[in-house]
Scaffold this motif. Structure first.
Motif, mmCIF file in Angstrom:
data_model
loop_
_atom_site.group_PDB
_atom_site.id
_atom_site.type_symbol
_atom_site.label_atom_id
_atom_site.label_comp_id
_atom_site.label_asym_id
_atom_site.label_seq_id
_atom_site.Cartn_x
_atom_site.Cartn_y
_atom_site.Cartn_z
ATOM 1 N N LYS A 112 0.842 -1.210 0.000
ATOM 2 C CA LYS A 112 0.000 0.000 0.000
ATOM 3 C C LYS A 112 0.875 1.258 0.000
ATOM 4 N N HIS A 113 1.939 1.236 0.816
ATOM 5 C CA HIS A 113 2.851 2.381 0.895
ATOM 6 C C HIS A 113 3.511 2.637 -0.458
ATOM 7 N N TYR A 114 3.949 1.539 -1.106
ATOM 8 C CA TYR A 114 4.634 1.699 -2.393
ATOM 9 C C TYR A 114 3.686 2.233 -3.467
ATOM 10 N N VAL A 115 2.468 1.680 -3.548
ATOM 11 C CA VAL A 115 1.504 2.137 -4.559
ATOM 12 C C VAL A 115 1.119 3.595 -4.304
ATOM 13 N N THR A 116 1.009 3.980 -3.028
ATOM 14 C CA THR A 116 0.696 5.372 -2.686
ATOM 15 C C THR A 116 1.792 6.315 -3.179
ATOM 16 N N LEU A 117 3.047 5.837 -3.141
ATOM 17 C CA LEU A 117 4.170 6.659 -3.604
ATOM 18 C C LEU A 117 4.155 6.841 -5.116
ATOM 19 N N ILE A 118 3.933 5.727 -5.860
ATOM 20 C CA ILE A 118 4.072 5.807 -7.318
ATOM 21 C C ILE A 118 2.774 6.199 -8.032
ATOM 22 N N ALA A 119 1.624 5.907 -7.429
ATOM 23 C CA ALA A 119 0.341 6.241 -8.060
ATOM 24 C C ALA A 119 -0.710 6.464 -6.977
ATOM 25 N N PRO A 120 -0.686 7.640 -6.337
ATOM 26 C CA PRO A 120 -1.604 7.912 -5.213
ATOM 27 C C PRO A 120 -3.069 7.674 -5.547
ATOM 28 N N GLU A 121 -3.451 7.928 -6.809
ATOM 29 C CA GLU A 121 -4.860 7.785 -7.188
ATOM 30 C C GLU A 121 -5.298 6.310 -7.231
ATOM 31 N N LYS A 122 -4.316 5.365 -7.233
ATOM 32 C CA LYS A 122 -4.647 3.941 -7.298
ATOM 33 C C LYS A 122 -4.461 3.234 -5.950
ATOM 34 N N ALA A 123 -4.217 3.994 -4.887
ATOM 35 C CA ALA A 123 -3.925 3.395 -3.573
ATOM 36 C C ALA A 123 -5.065 2.494 -3.083
ATOM 37 N N ASN A 124 -6.293 2.796 -3.468
ATOM 38 C CA ASN A 124 -7.439 2.026 -2.962
ATOM 39 C C ASN A 124 -7.592 0.654 -3.621
ATOM 40 N N ILE A 125 -6.771 0.346 -4.649
ATOM 41 C CA ILE A 125 -6.889 -0.981 -5.281
ATOM 42 C C ILE A 125 -6.196 -2.057 -4.438
#
Length: 524
Positions: free
Chosen positions: A263-276
């Motif tokens: 979750k932390h990594y996805v939030t860093l690279i694509a914040p708009e996709k963090a909820n996936i």
């Protein structure tokens, strides 16, 4: 096309499955203790020079010495060596990288004896994991890969991925990177950086520089050799870094710690996709829930079936992989043998492209397709294979069919091919051929439960059994499961698991940690 990532975290291993439109296309399984990953950087010692090969063997702590060829020393080898000596000369104060001197490039036609000597310390990076009897393959041209950029110390060039076709965008990215990159480093701009703002690229460049500086600090502070100075990001994050794209709909993880990491990594690279990114909390094993277990069992092994009764036979050898295409019991086409052969071969091309990604087969692959007499049909098959392989991230080369009907493919190999054994050893007779009466199996399970609850004191646990056995235990209003719960407490949970062989069982506690309940008589 939609993509989903399913991550199964177990006590001893992590398995990652990539699904495209619910079909399994990539699968990776790695022990949690694995330490020799591609990308790791070591301070190592030269063990032996091999003038005949113009190479050396280097000790990186693996049971077999790693291989380092002269050409893999890299053009900036002398600059690295000088800087490492400057760093190690003062254990208290780190020599600034910005002040490091770039020395002339290494000659391409030089010899290994002129540059290395036995016992010399070198800074190396793993580019190929140990495969079969071979140790790791090394390079001295270090690189730090990020989502958008790759940082190369002691280089000064800025290169842009050839997959970015727009001349205007390539020029923009080059100019932008030149304006923000520090001295003494080169940068490769990856395809996914297309259209990205300067702030995003600058943030990642600083992260990559920090990794290089941390590695150098470790070189300065430690005296043990060989020594790991930079460890590649976890397998899950590394795969995400290379694979992540906007078409991802879901990423499911069954472990809270890994879930937070992802979750932390996805939030860093694509914040708009963090909820996936979603934490899976179901009682059914995560791979069973997403139909991954069944696909693994049907997709691996020597024989792989595909449409209408046709099948592939896949053999692995030391030097290459051999694939034979068979029409099997397929019904003949009304259009004749040639049309039938083309149809079977096109289906084989679709399945083979998936198998190469799924098993991560590398090196030389030779495919024996069904003979076709028409040149246009052979061309159609070649074009179909090339189109299917466009989705493959690994570098590859495909040759048209030879006059013998063979297709040759080379594919980048950095780790051993994934080979999952789908055959099941009998869990009750262990190959003897004789078992206790199967009707007594549930009595055996109840004895285990009694021992677990009354002697060991574990009252809340999960019993994993084959789906057929689970159905038998759960059948009826007054089922066996209900009787066990009335007798031993409601902490008794029965889980149907497709991973289990018939009459095989496993116990797990409330933290999902394995409980070994096998007795000596059962494991003999």
């Amino acid at each position: 096309m939609t993509s989903e990532l399913v991550i199964d975290v177990q006590q001893k291993e992590i398995s990652i499955a990539l699904l495209e439109d619910k079909n399994l296309v990539e699968y990776q399984n790695e022990p949690r203790s694995a330490s020799f990953s591609v990308g790791n950087i070591y301070v190592a010692k030269v063990k032996k020079l091999m003038p005949g090969l113009n190479a050396s063997f280097v000790d990186v702590g693996y049971e077999r010495d790693a291989f380092l060829h002269y050409l893999d020393l890299g053009s900036q080898f002398n600059s690295y060596e000088k800087y490492i000596k400057q760093v190690q000369s003062d254990r208290k104060k780190l020599y600034p990288f910005a002040k490091a001197m770039r020395l002339p490039d290494l000659k391409k036609d030089g010899s290994v004896q002129s540059e290395l000597q036995q016992g010399q310390e070198v800074l190396v990076q793993i580019v190929k994991e140990p495969i079969s009897t071979k140790g790791p393959r090394l390079t001295c041209e270090l690189s730090f890969a990020g989502r958008y950029l790759v940082l190369i110390p002691f280089d000064d060039k800025v290169s842009v991925s050839s997959k970015i076709k727009s001349g205007e965008e390539r020029a923009r990215l080059k100019q932008l990177i030149h304006s923000i990159k520090p001295k003494n480093v080169g940068v490769i701009v990856r395809t996914v950086a297309e259209g990205k703002r300067v702030a995003e690229l600058d943030t990642e460049l600083k992260v990559l520089m920090k990794r290089w500086e941390d590695a150098i600090k470790k070189v300065q502070e430690t005296q043990k050799r060989p020594q790991l100075v930079y460890e590649e990001t976890s397998r899950v994050v590394a795969m995400l870094r290379d694979l992540f794209n906007p078409s991802y709909e879901n990423i499911y993880v069954n472990d809270e710690e890994v879930y937070k990491e992802v979750k932390h990594y996805v939030t860093l690279i694509a914040p708009e996709k963090a909820n996936i990114v979603k934490l899976y909390k179901g009682t059914v094993p995560i791979f069973d829930n997403f139909n991954v277990t069944k696909q693994i069992k049907s997709s691996f092994g020597k024989i792989v079936n595909y449409k209408h009764g046709a099948y592939l036979i896949i053999e692995h050898t030391e030097a290459l992989h051999v694939v034979d295409v068979n029409s099997g019991n397929r019904t003949r086409s009304n259009n004749g043998q040639e049309a039938n052969a083309l149809d079977v071969n096109l289906g084989a091309a679709d399945e083979l492209a998936r198998q190469l990604r799924l098993r991560d087969m590398g090196g030389i692959i030779v495919v024996d397709f069904i003979d076709m007499s028409l040149a246009e049909d052979r061309q159609i098959l070649y074009e179909r294979m090339c189109k299917n392989m466009q989705k493959d991230r690994a570098r590859h080369n495909i040759l048209p069919l030879s006059k013998f009907g063979l297709m040759q493919i080379t594919r980048q190999r950095v780790r051993p091919a994934m080979d999952v054994n789908v055959e099941e050893t009998c869990p009750t007779c262990f190959g003897k051929g004789k078992i206790k009466s199967s009707i007594l199996f549930t009595d055996q399970l109840e004895n285990k439960i009694d021992k677990l609850v009354n002697k060991i004191g574990i009252k809340n646990f999960y019993l994993h059994v084959h789906p057929y056995v689970a159905a038998y235990i759960n059948q009826g209003i007054f089922s066996l499961k209900r009787k066990w719960q009335m007798k031993y407490g409601f902490g008794v949970h029965v889980v149907s698991s497709q991973k289990m062989a018939f009459l095989q069982y496993e116990f797990y506690d409330s933290k999902k940690e394995f409980i070994d309940m096998k007795e000596e008589s059962e494991t003999m």
